[in-house]
Design a protein around this motif. Structure first.
Motif, PDB file in Angstrom:
ATOM      1  N   TYR A   1      26.454  40.032  35.495  1.00 52.50           N
ATOM      2  CA  TYR A   1      25.599  40.848  36.352  1.00 52.50           C
ATOM      3  C   TYR A   1      24.122  40.588  36.075  1.00 52.50           C
ATOM      4  O   TYR A   1      23.709  40.528  34.917  1.00 52.50           O
TER       5      TYR A   1
ATOM      6  N   TYR B   1      19.976  41.505  37.615  1.00 52.23           N
ATOM      7  CA  TYR B   1      19.223  42.507  38.379  1.00 52.23           C
ATOM      8  C   TYR B   1      17.751  42.124  38.475  1.00 52.23           C
ATOM      9  O   TYR B   1      17.201  41.516  37.550  1.00 52.23           O
TER      10      TYR B   1
ATOM     11  N   TYR C   1      14.187  44.247  39.043  1.00 51.59           N
ATOM     12  CA  TYR C   1      13.506  45.523  39.163  1.00 51.59           C
ATOM     13  C   TYR C   1      12.014  45.270  39.382  1.00 51.59           C
ATOM     14  O   TYR C   1      11.492  44.243  38.970  1.00 51.59           O
TER      15      TYR C   1
ATOM     16  N   LEU D   1      15.144  49.428  41.376  1.00 50.15           N
ATOM     17  CA  LEU D   1      16.034  48.287  41.566  1.00 50.15           C
ATOM     18  C   LEU D   1      15.814  47.662  42.944  1.00 50.15           C
ATOM     19  O   LEU D   1      15.900  48.337  43.968  1.00 50.15           O
TER      20      LEU D   1
ATOM     21  N   TYR E   1      20.567  43.143  43.213  1.00 51.15           N
ATOM     22  CA  TYR E   1      21.354  42.798  42.050  1.00 51.15           C
ATOM     23  C   TYR E   1      22.506  41.888  42.455  1.00 51.15           C
ATOM     24  O   TYR E   1      22.762  41.678  43.642  1.00 51.15           O
TER      25      TYR E   1
ATOM     26  N   PHE F   1      10.756  42.681  36.751  1.00 53.61           N
ATOM     27  CA  PHE F   1      11.614  42.447  35.599  1.00 53.61           C
ATOM     28  C   PHE F   1      12.993  42.036  36.041  1.00 53.61           C
ATOM     29  O   PHE F   1      13.585  42.634  36.942  1.00 53.61           O
TER      30      PHE F   1
ATOM     31  N   TYR G   1      30.564  46.222  31.556  1.00 53.20           N
ATOM     32  CA  TYR G   1      29.374  46.793  32.169  1.00 53.20           C
ATOM     33  C   TYR G   1      28.761  47.928  31.377  1.00 53.20           C
ATOM     34  O   TYR G   1      27.571  48.151  31.418  1.00 53.20           O
ATOM     35  N   THR G   2      29.545  48.641  30.628  1.00 53.86           N
ATOM     36  CA  THR G   2      28.996  49.800  29.933  1.00 53.86           C
ATOM     37  C   THR G   2      28.137  49.411  28.752  1.00 53.86           C
ATOM     38  O   THR G   2      27.731  50.255  27.967  1.00 53.86           O
ATOM     39  N   GLY G   3      27.821  48.151  28.641  1.00 53.03           N
ATOM     40  CA  GLY G   3      26.927  47.716  27.575  1.00 53.03           C
ATOM     41  C   GLY G   3      25.479  47.782  27.978  1.00 53.03           C
ATOM     42  O   GLY G   3      25.102  48.356  28.983  1.00 53.03           O
ATOM     43  N   GLU G   4      24.643  47.162  27.188  1.00 57.19           N
ATOM     44  CA  GLU G   4      23.208  47.245  27.389  1.00 57.19           C
ATOM     45  C   GLU G   4      22.696  46.176  28.343  1.00 57.19           C
ATOM     46  O   GLU G   4      23.261  45.093  28.460  1.00 57.19           O
ATOM     47  N   LEU G   5      21.574  46.507  28.985  1.00 57.67           N
ATOM     48  CA  LEU G   5      20.849  45.532  29.795  1.00 57.67           C
ATOM     49  C   LEU G   5      19.910  44.746  28.898  1.00 57.67           C
ATOM     50  O   LEU G   5      19.254  45.311  28.025  1.00 57.67           O
TER      51      LEU G   5
ATOM     52  N   PHE H   1      16.544  42.516  29.095  1.00 58.68           N
ATOM     53  CA  PHE H   1      15.430  42.311  30.007  1.00 58.68           C
ATOM     54  C   PHE H   1      14.625  41.070  29.649  1.00 58.68           C
ATOM     55  O   PHE H   1      14.494  40.695  28.474  1.00 58.68           O
ATOM     56  N   GLY H   2      14.048  40.467  30.704  1.00 62.54           N
ATOM     57  CA  GLY H   2      13.029  39.462  30.500  1.00 62.54           C
ATOM     58  C   GLY H   2      11.706  40.133  30.201  1.00 62.54           C
ATOM     59  O   GLY H   2      11.599  41.366  30.197  1.00 62.54           O
ATOM     60  N   GLU H   3      10.661  39.320  29.973  1.00 62.92           N
ATOM     61  CA  GLU H   3       9.363  39.851  29.594  1.00 62.92           C
ATOM     62  C   GLU H   3       8.510  40.245  30.788  1.00 62.92           C
ATOM     63  O   GLU H   3       7.417  40.762  30.610  1.00 62.92           O
TER      64      GLU H   3
END
Lengths: 113, 113
Positions: free
Chosen positions: B31, B33, B35, B45, B48, B90, B98-102, B104-106
């Motif tokens: 997955y 995304y 933002y 959002l 995605y 971002f 899916y229930t894990g963490e996202l 992110f890029g900088e």
């Protein structure tokens, strides 16, 4: 889609004090996550709490979740200047949105040395 | 591992110009995304993707298009940039559970004049 609402919008404390920020939401969720964002950087995952959990700990972080009140709190104990950042709650799942994570507007925490 | 990489990091466009933001992840995540983050608005959002070849609309999709031709890449396009699209963008990704963490890029800071 819903998003969490953090409270307060801004918080200023002295180093060594505890910081508490809250997140409220309106509909059902599968999990709630907290993220930190340092100025000018991407978000970093702190902790995830599932809807069937009431409390989780990670180092100096303590998160609670009250699904009956639809609210969560993030407690940072013995804060440090390096904890200065924006903190966001993110709502996972619920309402058919299994693949989307929605973010609140954040709490800006300033820890003064 | 690089994690999530966004290019470019900064860009200035004139109204009506087009551009593409590239997000690349090396974690084999399903997955991905996009933002946008605006002052006082938190993260919203845009679009995605739940897998290679798939895309879906988020909260604020108007004026943007996306493509996920390869699993590791998620492109965000602006066909005709408008000043309202001035923002920090971002990209984030998450693994099969899916229930894990996202992650992110900088961020990519875009200014439309």
């Amino acid at each position: 889609s819903q998003q969490g609402e953090e409270d307060p919008q801004a918080l200023s404390i002295q180093e060594g004090e505890n910081a508490t920020m809250n997140c409220s939401y309106k509909t059902s969720i599968n999990n709630l996550q907290w993220y930190r964002q340092n100025s000018g950087r991407g978000l970093v995952h702190l902790i995830l709490i599932r809807s069937n959990e009431r409390e989780k700990h990670s180092g100096r972080l303590r998160v609670t979740l009250d699904t009956s009140k639809k609210s969560s709190s993030l407690l940072i104990t013995a804060s440090r200047a390096a904890d200065t950042a924006s903190y966001f709650c993110a709502l996972g799942g619920g309402g058919g949105s299994n693949y989307k994570l929605t973010f609140g507007k954040g709490t800006l925490l300033t820890v003064n040395p | 591992n690089a994690g999530v990489t966004q290019t470019p990091k900064f860009r200035v466009l004139k109204t009506g110009q087009s551009m593409t933001l590239l997000c690349a992840q090396d974690m084999n995540h399903e997955y991905m995304y996009w933002y946008r983050q605006d002052p006082g608005m938190g993260l919203r959002l845009i679009h995605y993707s739940v897998g290679e070849g798939t895309t879906a609309k988020g909260e604020v999709p108007d004026g943007y298009n996306v493509s996920r031709l390869k699993k590791q890449n998620f492109l965000l396009g602006l066909e005709s940039a408008a000043p309202s699209q001035t923002s920090v963008y971002f990209c984030a990704s998450i693994g099969p559970a899916y229930t894990g963490e996202l992650f992110f890029g900088e961020g990519s800071r875009l200014t439309v004049l």
